[in-house]
Design a protein around this motif. Sequence first.
Motif, PDB file in Angstrom:
ATOM      1  N   ILE A   1       0.736  -1.188  -0.405  1.00  0.00           N
ATOM      2  CA  ILE A   1       0.036   0.216   0.089  1.00  0.00           C
ATOM      3  C   ILE A   1       0.948   0.937  -0.139  1.00  0.00           C
ATOM      4  O   ILE A   1       1.098   1.758  -0.830  1.00  0.00           O
ATOM      5  N   PHE A   2       1.557   1.697   0.629  1.00  0.00           N
ATOM      6  CA  PHE A   2       2.972   2.371   0.283  1.00  0.00           C
ATOM      7  C   PHE A   2       4.105   2.163   0.655  1.00  0.00           C
ATOM      8  O   PHE A   2       4.879   2.263   1.837  1.00  0.00           O
ATOM      9  N   ARG A   3       3.976   2.117  -0.706  1.00  0.00           N
ATOM     10  CA  ARG A   3       5.970   1.366  -1.083  1.00  0.00           C
ATOM     11  C   ARG A   3       6.826   2.400  -0.810  1.00  0.00           C
ATOM     12  O   ARG A   3       6.052   3.916  -0.941  1.00  0.00           O
ATOM     13  N   ASN A   4       7.472   1.675  -0.620  1.00  0.00           N
ATOM     14  CA  ASN A   4       8.941   3.107  -0.428  1.00  0.00           C
ATOM     15  C   ASN A   4       8.321   4.713   0.508  1.00  0.00           C
ATOM     16  O   ASN A   4       9.342   5.200   0.149  1.00  0.00           O
ATOM     17  N   LEU A   5       7.797   3.892   1.333  1.00  0.00           N
ATOM     18  CA  LEU A   5       7.670   4.874   2.025  1.00  0.00           C
ATOM     19  C   LEU A   5       8.734   5.936   3.071  1.00  0.00           C
ATOM     20  O   LEU A   5       9.302   6.586   2.657  1.00  0.00           O
ATOM     21  N   GLU A   6       9.628   4.762   3.120  1.00  0.00           N
ATOM     22  CA  GLU A   6      11.354   4.987   3.604  1.00  0.00           C
ATOM     23  C   GLU A   6      12.077   6.201   2.713  1.00  0.00           C
ATOM     24  O   GLU A   6      12.916   7.239   3.856  1.00  0.00           O
ATOM     25  N   ASN A   7      11.667   6.571   1.730  1.00  0.00           N
ATOM     26  CA  ASN A   7      12.200   7.012   1.316  1.00  0.00           C
ATOM     27  C   ASN A   7      11.630   8.640   0.650  1.00  0.00           C
ATOM     28  O   ASN A   7      12.485   8.900  -0.098  1.00  0.00           O
ATOM     29  N   ALA A   8      10.516   8.321   1.231  1.00  0.00           N
ATOM     30  CA  ALA A   8       9.391   9.696   0.701  1.00  0.00           C
ATOM     31  C   ALA A   8       9.829  10.943   1.142  1.00  0.00           C
ATOM     32  O   ALA A   8      11.183  11.412   2.266  1.00  0.00           O
ATOM     33  N   LYS A   9      10.367  11.806   0.094  1.00  0.00           N
ATOM     34  CA  LYS A   9      10.611  13.670   0.082  1.00  0.00           C
ATOM     35  C   LYS A   9       9.924  14.591   0.446  1.00  0.00           C
ATOM     36  O   LYS A   9       9.948  15.554   0.864  1.00  0.00           O
ATOM     37  N   ARG A  10       8.552  14.096  -0.300  1.00  0.00           N
ATOM     38  CA  ARG A  10       7.414  14.973  -0.170  1.00  0.00           C
ATOM     39  C   ARG A  10       6.652  14.664  -0.116  1.00  0.00           C
ATOM     40  O   ARG A  10       6.243  13.470  -0.695  1.00  0.00           O
ATOM     41  N   PHE A  11       5.640  15.019   0.803  1.00  0.00           N
ATOM     42  CA  PHE A  11       3.749  14.462   0.314  1.00  0.00           C
ATOM     43  C   PHE A  11       3.181  15.730   0.661  1.00  0.00           C
ATOM     44  O   PHE A  11       2.638  16.588   0.491  1.00  0.00           O
ATOM     45  N   ALA A  12       1.427  14.887  -0.274  1.00  0.00           N
ATOM     46  CA  ALA A  12       0.560  15.530  -0.478  1.00  0.00           C
ATOM     47  C   ALA A  12      -1.057  15.378  -0.070  1.00  0.00           C
ATOM     48  O   ALA A  12      -0.913  13.592  -0.388  1.00  0.00           O
ATOM     49  N   ILE A  13      -1.384  15.636  -0.084  1.00  0.00           N
ATOM     50  CA  ILE A  13      -2.626  14.946   0.480  1.00  0.00           C
ATOM     51  C   ILE A  13      -4.048  15.997  -0.051  1.00  0.00           C
ATOM     52  O   ILE A  13      -4.627  16.684  -0.117  1.00  0.00           O
ATOM     53  N   ASP A  14      -5.086  15.052  -0.984  1.00  0.00           N
ATOM     54  CA  ASP A  14      -6.506  15.489  -1.166  1.00  0.00           C
ATOM     55  C   ASP A  14      -7.999  15.077  -0.231  1.00  0.00           C
ATOM     56  O   ASP A  14      -7.778  13.616  -0.518  1.00  0.00           O
ATOM     57  N   ILE A  15      -8.216  15.396   0.646  1.00  0.00           N
ATOM     58  CA  ILE A  15      -9.488  14.939   1.428  1.00  0.00           C
ATOM     59  C   ILE A  15     -10.502  15.565   0.759  1.00  0.00           C
ATOM     60  O   ILE A  15     -10.832  16.586   0.920  1.00  0.00           O
ATOM     61  N   GLY A  16     -11.594  15.089   0.383  1.00  0.00           N
ATOM     62  CA  GLY A  16     -12.606  15.220  -0.349  1.00  0.00           C
ATOM     63  C   GLY A  16     -13.449  14.767   0.695  1.00  0.00           C
ATOM     64  O   GLY A  16     -13.583  14.092   1.680  1.00  0.00           O
ATOM     65  N   GLY A  17     -14.359  14.922  -0.021  1.00  0.00           N
ATOM     66  CA  GLY A  17     -16.099  14.442   1.032  1.00  0.00           C
ATOM     67  C   GLY A  17     -16.384  12.691   1.724  1.00  0.00           C
ATOM     68  O   GLY A  17     -16.579  12.667   2.781  1.00  0.00           O
ATOM     69  N   SER A  18     -15.641  12.108   0.722  1.00  0.00           N
ATOM     70  CA  SER A  18     -15.767  11.087   1.116  1.00  0.00           C
ATOM     71  C   SER A  18     -14.421  10.211   1.094  1.00  0.00           C
ATOM     72  O   SER A  18     -14.223   8.876   1.905  1.00  0.00           O
ATOM     73  N   LEU A  19     -13.660  10.856   0.375  1.00  0.00           N
ATOM     74  CA  LEU A  19     -11.977   9.966  -0.446  1.00  0.00           C
ATOM     75  C   LEU A  19     -11.086  10.633   0.807  1.00  0.00           C
ATOM     76  O   LEU A  19     -10.769  11.444   0.113  1.00  0.00           O
ATOM     77  N   THR A  20      -9.813   9.780   0.121  1.00  0.00           N
ATOM     78  CA  THR A  20      -8.378  10.828   0.837  1.00  0.00           C
ATOM     79  C   THR A  20      -7.690  10.037  -0.735  1.00  0.00           C
ATOM     80  O   THR A  20      -7.527   8.961  -1.158  1.00  0.00           O
TER      81      THR A  20
END
Length: 770
Positions: free
Chosen positions: A27-46
Motif C-alpha cells: 500500500i505505502f511502498r518506498n515510504l521510508e524514502n519519501a521526500k515530499r507529501f501531498a494530500i487531497d481529502i474530499g467529502g468521502s475519499l482521501t
Amino acid sequence: MAERGASGSGSSGDSLDKSITLPPDEIFRNLENAKRFAIDIGGSLTKLAYYSTVQHKVARVRSFDYSGKDAEQDHEPPYEISVQEEVTARLHFVKFENTYIEACLDFIKDHLVNTETKVIQATGGGAYKFKDLIEEKLRLRVDKEDVMTCLIKGCNFVLKNIPHEAFVYQKDSDPEFKFQTNHPNIFPYLLVNIGSGVSIVKVETEDRFEWIGGSSIGGGTFWGLGALLTKTKKFDELLHLASKGQHANVDMLVQDVYGGAHQTLGLSGNLIASSFGKSATADREFSKEDMAKSLLHMISNDIGQLACLYAKLHCLDRVYFGGFFIRGHPVTMRTITYSINFFSKVLECHFLPLRHPGLPSSQILGVGTNPNQYSWGENYAGSSGLMSSSPELCPTQRARSGTFDLLEMDRLERPLVNLPLLLDPSSYVPDTVDLTDDALARKYWLTCFEEALDGVVKRAVASQPGSVDAAERAEKFRQKYWSKLQTLRHQPFAYGTLTVRSLLDTREHCLNEFNFPDPYSKVKQKENGVALKCFPRVIRCLDALGWEERQLALVKGLLAGNVFDWGAKAVSDVLESDPQFGFEEAKMKLQERPWLVDSYSKWLQRLKGPPHKCALIFADNSGIDVILGVFPFVRELLSRGTEVILACNSGPALNDVTYCESLIVAERIAAMDPVVHSALREERLLLMQTGSSSPCLDLSRLDKGLAVLVRERGADLVVIEGMGRAVHTNYYAALRCESLKLAVIKNSWLAERLGGRLFSVIFKYEVPAE
C-alpha cells in the motif's frame, strides 16, 4: 469518519486502528524514502501523493583499459559488466475511504523516516476538516492549495503520460472497454468530476481552465440516500446491491404512464418517466437491490444529461469523467453512456471515463518537480488495475484493509515525444493485436508467458551467481508476475489495452522491482564477443560478391541475425541445446523465397536509384543480430552515401542491444573496418538511444534527442527490425517516408496465424502515398 473523542484518539479511533491491516510493501511502498507529501481529502475519499526515491541495481558496461595488454586475446570478453546502485524518482498515489484516514496517518507516521520537508500540502474540504489531525499525527504543517488547480493539473498529467488512460464503455460488446489513444494535443476538453458532488470544468490549455457548472447531486448523494434507503453504509456494498436490482420495480416507466400509446410518441416504453415513481402508489415493500438500482440510475442519468448539455453549450466533443463515483462500475457506466447517447443529438460527444479517476489530483501540490520537465511512465508492478482490488492481498487482508487504489509513476531520464516521421500521430497505434479484443490470442499469449516464467526465474538467478538472496528475490518476482497474469486473465482491461508489449513491459517492471536489472547481461557479453571475432570474415565474404548478390546477402544476414532472440522459446531451446548453432546455421533456418511477406524485389529496384539522405535504424538483439546483421547493412548504406542513425534501447530488455553496448560494439567494429571508422569520426554514423526499455517499440514515446536529430538530418528511410518492433508493434504504422519492416517469425502459433510456419520471413518495404 468514525466518531472520535475531542483529542482525535477516542475509543472508536482505537478500534478502527486495530480493525485494519495495511501491508507496507503493497500500500505505502518506498515510504521510508519519501521526500515530499501531498494530500487531497474530499467529502468521502482521501488521495495521498508522495514523491520518493527508489534505489535499485543497474547493469553497466564499459570498455576494458587495453593499455599494455594484447587486445586480441581470444578468451577476453569485449567489455566488462558492473552492477551499480542507481537512484530514480517515483510518484506514488494512494486512494482510500476517509474512514481509514486516522489509521493510515498512524501508519505513515510510524514509517516516516526521511522526509526533506516539514510541510504537507493539502487540498479539498478535508484539508480544513482534518488539518489538526494531520498536523498532530505527522508533525507536519498543513499548507492548503486551490482544489481546482490541483484537479486539472493532475488530470492533464495522466492524460499526457498514460497512453491508455481514457476509455469508451460499450455495453454487451466484447470487450466492453475500448481504450483511447492519446491525442498529441489533449486540449480542449470538458472534465466532469464526480465526487461527493459534481464539478464541470472547461479546460483549454495547461494553465487556462474555468469551472462552468456542477451539481450537488453526485456520489455523496448516492451514498447518503443509499444508506438511508438500504441501511448499507459501505459504498462498494451499495454498488453491489445496485448491480443485482431491477429498477423498473421502483421507477415509473413511459409505458406505465402511456401504455401502448408510447409508440405514437416516438418514445421507448422502457424510458424512465419518474425515478422512484412507483413507490408513492405501490402498497408494498421494495427490495434494497431495486432501490439501490433506481437511485444509481437517477443520479447517473442526471449527470449524463448535465455533461451532455454543457458539452453542447461549449462545443466540446471530448468529455472526460473523473472522480470516485464511476470507478469502472458497469451499471454506472452503462447508465451515463445511455444518457449521453440519448441527449447527444446535435453535437456528438463521448463518455470517456478515466482509468485513474481522481488519483493524481494532488500531483501538482509539489510532491515532484515540474511535471512537464520530464516524461513519466506507469509502473505496472506497483499499480492496481481498473476494477481490481489492492494487488497481492488475500481476501481476508482485503476485508480488513478496505479498498485502496494505487498508481505508481516512474520518472524517465528525459522527455519522450512523437517520431516526427509518423504520418498521423493522432491515429498512430503501436500495437498490432489488441488482446483485450482478441480472446483467442489473449488466451494463447497469457499461457505462453505463464509457461515461460520458470525459464525467466532460472535466468534471473543465473545472472547473479554471487548473490546469496537471488533465489529468494526471483521467487518473489515469480509470485508477483504470476499474480499480474491471473488478474489479466480475468480482467484483461485492468491496465489499459492488453498487448504483447504490455505483457513484456510488466515482466520487465517486476524483474526490476526485485533487483534483476539485466538477466541477459552475461549472455549478451559472450555473444557480442563471439560475433565481433566473426565480423571481418563476414565483411570479406560480402565484399567479394557482385552488387546484386551482395544486396540479397545483406538482407539475409539481417534476417539470420534476427533469429538470435532469447525471448522466443523456439530459439532459446535451440541455443541451449546446440552451443554450436551460429550465423550460417541460422541462414539455413530461414524460409526460402518467396517469403511470407516479400517486398524484396521492390526494395532492390529502389536501391538502383539515388541513395537515401539519412536512414534511421531501430536495432533488435545483441550479438550476431546487431554485429553480423545490422552493422554490415549499415556499412553498405554508408558506402552509398547515406547517413545512418542507429537507435538502440536506453535500458535492457531480454537480450536486446542497449545504447551503451552499441557504443562499445561500434568502437570495436571501427577498429576493424575503415568505413565504419570514418563514418563515426565524421558523424555520418550516429548512435542514439530510443528512450525505451522494451522489446517492442512505441514511436509516440521516443527520446526527444533522437526526434530532434531525425528532423535535423532529414531522415527519409526508417528500418525497423525484429519481431517485437516490426510485428507485435508497428506492423501497420504509417510513416511519411520510406520504411523497411523486417523480422523472422520465431513463434509457431503466430506464424500459423499469419499464414506461414516457424522461421517465416517478413520483409515489408513501404513507400508513402503521394
